[in-house]
Enzyme design. Structure first.
Site, PDB file in Angstrom:
ATOM      1  CE  LYS A  54      26.231  40.821  27.800  1.00 26.82           C
ATOM      2  NZ  LYS A  54      26.691  41.169  26.388  1.00 26.82           N
TER       3      LYS A  54
HETATM    4  C1  LIG Z   1      27.850  41.559  26.473  1.00 29.37           C
HETATM    5  C2  LIG Z   1      28.444  41.068  24.910  1.00 29.37           C
HETATM    6  C3  LIG Z   1      29.664  41.043  24.568  1.00 29.37           C
HETATM    7  C4  LIG Z   1      30.804  41.497  25.691  1.00 29.37           C
HETATM    8  O1  LIG Z   1      30.803  40.685  26.681  1.00 29.37           O
HETATM    9  P1  LIG Z   1      31.403  41.230  28.073  1.00 29.37           P
HETATM   10  O2  LIG Z   1      31.200  39.978  28.981  1.00 29.37           O
HETATM   11  O3  LIG Z   1      30.849  42.359  28.419  1.00 29.37           O
HETATM   12  O4  LIG Z   1      32.911  41.435  28.030  1.00 29.37           O
HETATM   13  C5  LIG Z   1      30.303  40.879  23.334  1.00 29.37           C
HETATM   14  N1  LIG Z   1      29.335  40.479  22.173  1.00 29.37           N
HETATM   15  C6  LIG Z   1      28.107  40.241  22.646  1.00 29.37           C
HETATM   16  C7  LIG Z   1      27.075  39.906  21.357  1.00 29.37           C
HETATM   17  C8  LIG Z   1      27.627  40.662  23.658  1.00 29.37           C
HETATM   18  O5  LIG Z   1      26.315  40.685  24.211  1.00 29.37           O
END
Ligand SMILES: *Cc1c(COP(=O)(O)O)cnc(C)c1O
Length: 506
Positions: A138
Site C-alpha cells: 500500500k
Molecule cells: C490491502 C491488502 C490486501 C488487499 O488488497 P486490496 O487492494 O484491498 O484488494 C492484501 N494483502 C495485504 C497485505 C494488504 O495490505
C-alpha cells in the site's frame, strides 16, 4: 481526461442538480481529494487511455519514477507534466525504498524474483512491493498520494481531514504518508483487536498531532460502512472538509497501475509476450489496477484473484453469483488484510462488465443493500448473464485457507530460502493452480512477513526477520481511542478535533 461515476445516468437532469460541488464530468484534481462520487458511485475514466507498442518499448528503459510519471500523465491531464515529474521523482526514491531489504535490486523499487522455472515451461515470479516505510504494497500508492495531496492543497490554500477505515495496512500506510503534513489530519478507524500486534503498534505508536487512531468495536466492514455513511452525508463531508484515502480513492488505483507495467516490462523482452498476475484480494483495489492496465492494452493473459476463507469474490468468479456476507459471517483469519466480504472497488469492475451502464450498476448495488447480493449467472431468475463475459476480461480465481497458508509459507521457505507473509502465501497457493506454459505468472507480494509474525511462528517455528528500525515497535507507547459503531458519536468526535463548526451549531 474526464471521469464518470459508476452510477452515473449522465444524461438525466437529476444528475446535474444532485452535484452542486462537483461538476460531471470531473478531472483528476477534482476527484483526488474526494471519495465516492456524489451519487454514491465510484469514479472511473470516461474511456481508458491506450498504450502503443512504441510506448511500451520506450518504457522498458525507464526508472520506476519515470514510468509512474509516464502513466500518470495519461490520467492526470490537468496537472502540468513537470509537476508530475517532480512528484513521482520525490516519491519513488532509493532512499525510501532501499531501507528495508536493501541491495542493488531494491533500486528497481519493485524488483522481480523468479521462484520457479519449470521443465513444462511454466514460470512463477514474485514481484516485491513491500519495501516502503510500512512494509506493505500500500505504500507504493499512498506515498504518492501524500505528496499529491500536499501539492494540491498548497495550490488551493485548502485543508483536508482524511477519514478512513483500515483492516491493518491501509491505515499505517496512510498515516506514514500523511504524518506531519501541513493542512492534513488523519482519522483512521480500525477493528479493535483484529489487527496483528505489529500492525496495531505501527499505527498506534505514532504520536503526531495530526494523526487520530480510532479502534471500533466491530469488524472491518463495520468501519468501512461508517466511512461510507459519512461520505454519503454531503453536508457533513463539506463542512468538515472530509476526504478519503481508502482503496476507492482513484489516485491510489492509478498509482497501482504502474507496478503491473513495471512487472510486465521486467519479465518480458518483447511486446509479443504475455504475462499473468495473481493478486491477493481485499477491497479489490490492487487487482482493479491490473484490470485497468489490461484495459489500457498491457498484454496480460490472466488476472487471478486469490481470496482467503472470505471467498465472496472467488464464488462470484466461479458462479456469477455475488453474495456479500454480514459482518458476523466474515471470518477473522491469519491473512487479516483480506478479511473483507464487501469489496468496495468491485463496483468498478462490474461497471465495465455490464457495458458501463450506470443505471444498471445503481440497481445491482441497490440490490446488494436490500437483498445482500446479485446474480449475473444467466440462470432463470438471475439479474443478468454478464458472468459469461468474465473470461474476456481475463479474470480467474481461487481460494486459500489457513492450512494452505501454513503449507505454502513452509515450502517457499524450504525451496527458496525466503519467508513470505500470509497474504502473499494465499497468492502463491492460488497462482500455482493457474500456471500456463510460456506465460510467466507474477504473484504480487503484498506485505513482509514481519507484519504477521504470529502465523510465521506457527508455520516455521521461527520468528520472521524484522527489518532494521522495527525491532521493539510493540513496546512503544500507543495513542488511540475506542468507540462503538454509533455514527453520531463518531461525527461528534471528528468535529471536536477538526475545530470546524458543525451545521446547526454555528
Ligand atoms: C490491502 C491488502 C490486501 C488487499 O488488497 P486490496 O487492494 O484491498 O484488494 C492484501 N494483502 C495485504 C497485505 C494488504 O495490505
Amino acid at each position: 481526461m474526464h471521469y464518470v461515476s459508476t452510477r452515473a445516468a449522465s444524461t438525466t437532469a437529476s444528475q446535474a442538480s444532485e452535484n452542486s460541488s462537483t461538476d460531471f464530468p470531473a478531472q483528476f484534481s477534482d476527484i483526488l481529494l474526494g471519495g465516492l462520487a456524489p451519487d454514491g458511485g465510484l469514479y472511473l475514466p470516461a474511456t481508458y487511455p491506450q498504450v502503443t507498442g512504441a510506448e511500451l518499448d520506450a518504457w522498458r528503459k525507464l526508472s520506476y519514477a519515470d514510468l509512474a510519471c509516464a502513466i500518470l500523465k495519461k490520467f492526470a491531464t490537468d496537472i502540468p507534466d513537470l509537476d508530475l515529474k517532480a512528484l513521482t521523482a520525490k516519491t519513488y526514491t532509493k532512499a525510501v525504498y532501499c531501507n528495508v531489504r536493501g541491495g542493488e535490486k531494491a533500486a528497481d523499487i519493485t524488483p522481480l524474483r523468479v521462484l520457479e522455472k519449470n521443465t513444462d515451461g511454466t514460470t512463477l515470479i514474485l514481484q516485491a512491493l513491500s519495501n516502503g516505510p510500512t512494509l506493505a504494497f500500500k505504500d507504493m500508492a499512498m506515498q504518492l498520494l501524500g505528496n499529491m495531496f500536499e501539492y494540491t492543497l498548497a495550490k488551493r490554500g485548502a485543508e483536508l481531514n482524511i477519514f478512513g477505515a483500515t483492516s491493518g495496512d491501509t491505515g499505517s500506510a496512510a498515516e506514514y504518508a500523511m504524518r506531519g503534513k501541513q493542512g492534513i489530519r488523519v482519522f483512521m478507524l480500525s477493528p479493535q483487536g483484529k489487527m496483528s500486534a505489529f500492525q496495531s503498534a505501527q499505527m498506534f505508536s505514532l504520536q503526531d498531532e495530526n494523526i487520530f487512531n480510532i479502534a471500533v468495536e466491530g469488524v472491518f466492514d463495520d468501519c468501512q460502512d461508517m466511512v461510507k455513511a459519512v461520505s454519503n452525508d454531503l453536508a457533513f463531508k463539506a463542512q468538515q472538509k472530509i476526504g478519503t484515502v481508502n482503496s476507492i480513492n482513484w489516485a491510489r488505483v492509478v498509482a497501482q497501475v504502474v507496478y503491473y507495467f513495471r512487472g510486465y516490462l521486467s519479465a518480458t523482452t518483447s511486446n509479443e509476450q504475455q504475462v499473468s498476475f495473481t493478486v491477493p484480494l481485499g477491497n479489490f483495489g490492487n487487482i482493479c489496477a491490473g484490470h485497468i492496465a489490461r484495459m489500457m492494452g498491457l498484454p496480460i493473459a490472466k488476472l487471478v484473484a486469490a481470496t482467503n476463507e472470505n471467498d465472496v469474490l472467488d464464488e462470484f468468479f466461479r458462479t456469477g453469483i455475488y453474495r456479500v456476507r454480514k459482518s458476523a459471517e466474515t471470518y477473522h483469519t491469519s491473512s487479516p488484510s483480506m478479511d473483507i466480504s464487501k469489496a468496495s472497488n468491485f463496483e468498478r469492475f462490474i461497471f465495465d462488465l455490464v457495458g458501463r451502464d450506470g443505471e444498471r450498476v445503481r440497481k445491482l448495488f441497490k440490490k446488494v443493500e436490500t437483498e445482500g447480493g446479485f446474480d449475473l449467472s444467466g440462470k432463470p431468475g438471475s439479474d443478468g448473464d454478464e458472468w459469461k463475459l468474465v473470461a474476456r476480461y481475463g479474470f480467474q480465481s481461487g481460494k486459500s485457507t489457513h492450512k494452505d497458508r501454513l503449507a505454502t509459507i513452509r515450502d517457499v521457505a524450504d525451496d527458496y530460502g525466503i519467508t513470505i507473509d500470509t497474504h502473499t502465501a494465499d497468492g502463491i497457493k492460488v497462482a500455482r493452480e493457474h500456471l500456463q506454459p510460456g506465460i510467466p505468472m507474477i504473484v504480487l507480494e503484498t506485505a513482509l512477513a514481519a507484519k504477521f509474525n504470529e502465523t510465521i511462528l506457527e508455520a516455521l517455528g521461527l520468528d520472521a526477520e524484522r527489518p532494521p528500525g522495527f525491532e521493539n515497535i510493540e513496546a512503544l507507547p500507543q495513542k488511540f481511542v475506542s468507540m462503538s459503531t454509533d455514527l453520531a458519536q463518531m461525527k461528534a468526535y471528528i468535529a471536536a478535533h477538526t475545530g470546524l463548526a458543525r451545521i446547526g451549531e454555528q
